[in-house]
Design an enzyme around this catalytic site. Structure first.
Site, PDB file in Angstrom:
ATOM      1  N   ASP A 284      14.832  -3.248  -7.655  1.00 52.73           N
ATOM      2  CA  ASP A 284      13.740  -3.257  -6.672  1.00 52.73           C
ATOM      3  C   ASP A 284      13.824  -2.031  -5.763  1.00 52.73           C
ATOM      4  O   ASP A 284      12.990  -1.846  -4.879  1.00 52.73           O
ATOM      5  CB  ASP A 284      13.696  -4.576  -5.880  1.00 52.73           C
ATOM      6  CG  ASP A 284      14.963  -4.863  -5.097  1.00 52.73           C
ATOM      7  OD1 ASP A 284      15.909  -4.065  -5.177  1.00 52.73           O
ATOM      8  OD2 ASP A 284      14.996  -5.899  -4.392  1.00 52.73           O
ATOM      9  N   SER A 285      14.831  -1.159  -6.017  1.00 55.94           N
ATOM     10  CA  SER A 285      14.831   0.182  -5.419  1.00 55.94           C
ATOM     11  C   SER A 285      13.533   0.906  -5.750  1.00 55.94           C
ATOM     12  O   SER A 285      13.182   1.890  -5.095  1.00 55.94           O
ATOM     13  CB  SER A 285      16.023   0.991  -5.934  1.00 55.94           C
ATOM     14  OG  SER A 285      16.056   0.993  -7.346  1.00 55.94           O
TER      15      SER A 285
ATOM     16  N   ASP B  92      15.594  -7.020 -11.393  1.00 53.88           N
ATOM     17  CA  ASP B  92      15.888  -7.598 -10.075  1.00 53.88           C
ATOM     18  C   ASP B  92      14.944  -8.729  -9.711  1.00 53.88           C
ATOM     19  O   ASP B  92      13.717  -8.593  -9.860  1.00 53.88           O
ATOM     20  CB  ASP B  92      15.718  -6.522  -8.992  1.00 53.88           C
ATOM     21  CG  ASP B  92      17.019  -5.846  -8.637  1.00 53.88           C
ATOM     22  OD1 ASP B  92      18.084  -6.287  -9.118  1.00 53.88           O
ATOM     23  OD2 ASP B  92      16.967  -4.868  -7.879  1.00 53.88           O
TER      24      ASP B  92
ATOM     25  N   LYS C 199      19.003 -10.018 -11.743  1.00 53.43           N
ATOM     26  CA  LYS C 199      19.985  -9.732 -10.689  1.00 53.43           C
ATOM     27  C   LYS C 199      19.516 -10.388  -9.397  1.00 53.43           C
ATOM     28  O   LYS C 199      18.326 -10.340  -9.067  1.00 53.43           O
ATOM     29  CB  LYS C 199      20.156  -8.218 -10.505  1.00 53.43           C
ATOM     30  CG  LYS C 199      21.145  -7.858  -9.381  1.00 53.43           C
ATOM     31  CD  LYS C 199      21.650  -6.430  -9.486  1.00 53.43           C
ATOM     32  CE  LYS C 199      20.687  -5.375  -9.050  1.00 53.43           C
ATOM     33  NZ  LYS C 199      20.234  -5.501  -7.641  1.00 53.43           N
TER      34      LYS C 199
ATOM     35  N   GLU D 117      20.689 -11.054  -5.162  1.00 52.13           N
ATOM     36  CA  GLU D 117      21.567 -10.563  -4.087  1.00 52.13           C
ATOM     37  C   GLU D 117      22.165 -11.702  -3.272  1.00 52.13           C
ATOM     38  O   GLU D 117      21.474 -12.661  -2.939  1.00 52.13           O
ATOM     39  CB  GLU D 117      20.774  -9.641  -3.152  1.00 52.13           C
ATOM     40  CG  GLU D 117      20.293  -8.371  -3.839  1.00 52.13           C
ATOM     41  CD  GLU D 117      19.653  -7.363  -2.884  1.00 52.13           C
ATOM     42  OE1 GLU D 117      19.748  -7.543  -1.654  1.00 52.13           O
ATOM     43  OE2 GLU D 117      19.052  -6.409  -3.397  1.00 52.13           O
TER      44      GLU D 117
ATOM     45  N   GLU E 262      28.039  -2.993  -4.174  1.00 50.45           N
ATOM     46  CA  GLU E 262      27.439  -1.792  -3.578  1.00 50.45           C
ATOM     47  C   GLU E 262      28.012  -1.514  -2.193  1.00 50.45           C
ATOM     48  O   GLU E 262      28.147  -2.426  -1.358  1.00 50.45           O
ATOM     49  CB  GLU E 262      25.915  -1.990  -3.477  1.00 50.45           C
ATOM     50  CG  GLU E 262      25.214  -0.818  -2.806  1.00 50.45           C
ATOM     51  CD  GLU E 262      23.700  -0.825  -2.990  1.00 50.45           C
ATOM     52  OE1 GLU E 262      23.164  -1.734  -3.666  1.00 50.45           O
ATOM     53  OE2 GLU E 262      23.058   0.082  -2.444  1.00 50.45           O
TER      54      GLU E 262
HETATM   55  O1  KIV Z   1      17.569  -1.930  -6.820  1.00 52.03           O
HETATM   56  C1  KIV Z   1      18.447  -1.224  -7.352  1.00 52.03           C
HETATM   57  O2  KIV Z   1      18.201  -0.168  -7.934  1.00 52.03           O
HETATM   58  C2  KIV Z   1      19.818  -1.691  -7.277  1.00 52.03           C
HETATM   59  C3  KIV Z   1      20.886  -0.716  -7.637  1.00 52.03           C
HETATM   60  C4  KIV Z   1      21.039   0.271  -6.548  1.00 52.03           C
HETATM   61  C5  KIV Z   1      22.164  -1.367  -7.967  1.00 52.03           C
HETATM   62  O3  KIV Z   1      20.071  -2.794  -6.907  1.00 52.03           O
END
Ligand code: KIV
Length: 276
Positions: free
Chosen positions: A55-56, A94, A123, A125, A193
Site C-alpha cells: 500500500d506504499s 497488502d 500482508k 500490519e 520494518e
Molecule cells: O507497502 C509496502 O510497500 C510495504 C513494504 C515497504 C514492506 O509494506
C-alpha cells in the site's frame, strides 16, 4: 505495447512453503514491491522471489503523504495488474488501512486480493488481539499471511511520524513478543520494518517463519525495498535504509538484478543502510 514474459526462461514457481525452506537452508529471500504489469515483468525476469503490491503505492504512485488513503479497490486494481506480469515470482498483496475493522471486512478483502486478483498471500500490519484473530481466521481458510511489525506505516499517526521502532529495551522486547505472537497465530512470513539491526537479528533467530527486513539490518532472512526507492526515482530524500541501484547502471533490469545479487550475497544492506 503488452507485457510478454514468454521469452523469460522458465523457473520453478516460488511458493509459501518454499520461502520457509529457503530460511532453513540459509538462502536469502529477495522481495521487491511492484504496482503494475511492466515493473512486475522486470521483477519476474530478474528472478526476484517475491513481489509485494504494497500500500506504499498510496505514496509512490498516488502521491499521498501516507498509505492511509489507499482503498481495497486500489489494492485489487494494482494486484490484478501485477499478477498479469508474473509467472514464477510469488505475489503478496497488502490489506489496506481499516480492512481489519472487523473479521467480515478482513475476509472479504482477502477474497478480493487472493481469490479474484491473483495474490498468493496477504500482508497485515500489527499484532493487536484483533489482528491475531484475523491472522488465525485467514490461515484457517487457507489464506497465507505475511505479518508486518516494527515501523508499520498504517500507524504513522500513532507513532508521530515514520519513526524507527524498538530502540529502547522495553520496546524491543515488545516487538519480539509480537513476532512470536503472529507466528503462533499462524503467520507464514514476517516483514520487519524500521528497527535496530540487533533487534532484527534477535527476532530472525527467535522465529521459524522467514523474516524479510526493510531497515531491519543484515541478519534478516531476506530484504524488501520499494521499487521506486531502489531505482532512485521516488521524489524527495532517499530513505537511509534504501539504496539507488540504478545509479551507474544502464537499465532497470540491471538495477533489479544487482539488488537481487546483493541481497543474496549479503552485500545489501551495508552498515550505512542500518539503524542502531
Ligand atoms: O507497502 C509496502 O510497500 C510495504 C513494504 C515497504 C514492506 O509494506
Amino acid at each position: 505495447m503488452y507485457v510478454d514474459n514468454a521469452s523469460v526462461p522458465a523457473r520453478k514457481p516460488m511458493t509459501v512453503p518454499g520461502l520457509r525452506t529457503m530460511k532453513a537452508q540459509g538462502r536469502k529471500i529477495v522481495m521487491l514491491t511492484a504496482y503494475d504489469a511492466s515493473f512486475a515483468a522486470q521483477v519476474e525476469a530478474a528472478g526476484v522471489d517475491v513481489a509485494l503490491v504494497g500500500d506504499s503505492l498510496g505514496m509512490v504512485v498516488q502521491g499521498h503523504r501516507s498509505t492511509l488513503p489507499v482503498t481495497l479497490e486500489d489494492m485489487a486494481y494494482h494486484t490484478r495488474a501485477v499478477a498479469r506480469g508474473l509467472h514464477a515470482t510469488l505475489l503478496i498483496s497488502d490489506l489496506p488501512f481499516m480492512a481489519d475493522r472487523d473479521l467480515p471486512h478482513t475476509l472479504e478483502a482477502a477474497a478480493r486480493l487472493v481469490g479474484e486478483a491473483g495474490a498468493a498471500a496477504v500482508k497485515i500490519e500489527g499484532a493487536a488481539p484483533h489482528i491475531l484473530d484475523a491472522i488465525a481466521a485467514l490461515v484457517a481458510r487457507a489464506v497465507p499471511v505475511c505479518a508486518h511489525l516494527g515501523l508499520t506505516p498504517q500507524s504513522v499517526h500513532k507513532f508521530g511520524g515514520f519513526r524507527i521502532q524498538g530502540r529502547e529495551q522495553e520496546a524491543a522486547d515488545r516487538v519480539l513478543a509480537q513476532a512470536l505472537a503472529v507466528q503462533s497465530a499462524g503467520a507464514d512470513l514476517l516483514v520487519l520494518e524500521g528497527v535496530p539491526s540487533a533487534l532484527g537479528e534477535r527476532i530472525t533467530s527467535a522465529v521459524d517463519i522467514p523474516v524479510i527486513g526493510i531497515g531491519a539490518g543484515p541478519h534478516c532472512d531476506g530484504q524488501v525495498l520499494v521499487i521506486y526507492d531502489m531505482l532512485g526515482i521516488t521524489p524527495g530524500k532517499r530513505p537511509k535504509f534504501s539504496k539507488d541501484f540504478l545509479a551507474g547502471r544502464g537499465s532497470v533490469a540491471q538495477a533489479i538484478a544487482a539488488f537481487a545479487e546483493d541481497v543474496r550475497s549479503g552485500a545489501f544492506p551495508a552498515p550505512e543502510h542500518c539503524f542502531d
